[in-house]
Design an enzyme around this catalytic site. Structure first.
Site, PDB file in Angstrom:
ATOM      1  N   SER A  92       0.711  -1.255  -0.036  1.00 40.47           N
ATOM      2  CA  SER A  92      -0.010   0.043   0.058  1.00 40.47           C
ATOM      3  C   SER A  92       0.781   1.348   0.015  1.00 40.47           C
ATOM      4  CB  SER A  92      -1.192   0.095   1.052  1.00 40.47           C
ATOM      5  OG  SER A  92      -0.250   0.296   2.347  1.00 40.47           O
ATOM      6  N   GLU A  93       1.652   1.269   0.832  1.00 39.95           N
ATOM      7  CA  GLU A  93       2.921   2.360   0.932  1.00 39.95           C
ATOM      8  C   GLU A  93       3.592   2.649  -0.677  1.00 39.95           C
ATOM      9  OE1 GLU A  93       2.929   4.690   2.780  1.00 39.95           O
ATOM     10  OE2 GLU A  93       1.270   3.952   4.133  1.00 39.95           O
TER      11      GLU A  93
END
Length: 284
Positions: free
Chosen positions: A49-50
């Site tokens: 996600s990052e």
DNA sequence: GTCCCGGTAG
DNA sequence: CTACCGGGAC
């Protein structure tokens, strides 16, 4: 901190910091976003996600995130996946080199760290595609470590709280000191969620707040850029091999532009070339 | 059409 | 400092 800094030690500033925390926590309790990568503690899922969230709006990541995790549910599956497959799933996210970096990171996590993401900030920072913002976010979200960091929403929130009346541009160091001062060390993970949500809310309410940051840069136009062409070439090649002439005709760009884009994409490993035709990167 | 939004690597 | 993507708002 400069002499007129807002967060020097002292009773008044301690009060101010408590106020900021209270405002941010109150907003988060009422309006905090429940995002898929916030309900998990799985390091791989948070890491993915990052990387996706770099330079990419939440709404777009929300769409691609579940598809990507279905295709590549673990460090192992991503590390073993052919690059062409990873790029195919990545389509629509933009900045395709992130997909390469993500898979390279998965490989390093397996090979160097036995499949366990390191807690150490510098070790995280040395992974491909992980810069200061991502390393800080990973430290907070995965390891619950009180590492201050700056990204756009945090920057905006800090500018709002501490530099609203300042006329001058605010430097990164100043902002990072503010981030460290307000950081709630009891719960860095939730604290950063809350601060980011507050900053995201401010964006709608007060546009252009971030222009007071020294970090702010205006962007070159996308239309007609090499960036646009690169994206088109990758998408096209993923659908099937193509020659330079074909790519030129289909994109309507000059031969020079197409040649420049192809050279760069080849060098970066985002495409390959065989017998005058361009393909997605080779297997393994 | 024009502008805005967003981190890392070289 | 510059190059990297794409979608959405105005």
């Amino acid at each position: 901190m400069s002499s007129r800094g807002k967060i020097q030690r002292g009773r008044g500033n301690a009060v101010r910091i408590q106020e900021v925390r209270a405002v941010v926590w109150r907003y988060y309790r009422a309006k905090g976003r429940k995002l898929p990568w916030r309900v998990t503690h799985n390091p791989y899922r948070i890491f993915v996600s990052e990387i996706m969230l770099q330079q990419t709006q939440v709404e777009r990541v929300l769409k691609k995130y579940p598809q990507f995790l279905r295709a590549f549910p673990s460090w192992e599956s991503l590390a073993r996946a052919p690059l062409a497959k990873v790029l195919a799933v990545w389509q629509g996210m933009g900045y395709n080199r992130r997909a390469l970096a993500l898979r390279a990171s998965a490989r390093r996590v397996l090979d160097e760290y036995g499949g366990k993401l390191p807690r150490d900030y510098d070790a995280l920072r040395s992974l491909p595609g992980v810069g200061p913002a991502t390393a800080g976010a990973l430290s907070a979200f995965i390891f619950q470590l009180p590492v201050p960091f700056l990204e756009t929403n945090i920057r905006r929130a800090l500018l709002y709280f501490f530099f609203r009346r300042t006329r001058n541009k605010v430097g990164e160091r100043e902002l990072l000191e503010c981030a460290a001062a307000v950081l709630d060390r009891k719960n860095p993970r939730e604290w950063h969620y809350a601060l980011m949500d507050y900053g995201a809310m401010l964006r709608k309410e007060t546009p252009s707040l971030n222009r007071k940051s020294e970090y702010y840069r205006r962007q070159a136009p996308f239309r007609g850029s090499l960036r646009e062409l690169r994206g088109k070439i990758i998408a096209r090649v993923l659908r099937g091999a193509a020659s330079a002439a074909q790519l030129q005709k289909e994109t309507g760009r000059t031969r020079e532009d197409v040649a420049r884009a192809l050279v760069a994409l080849l060098r970066e490993g985002l495409i390959t070339k065989k017998g005058g035709y361009y393909f997605p990167p080779e297997g393994n």
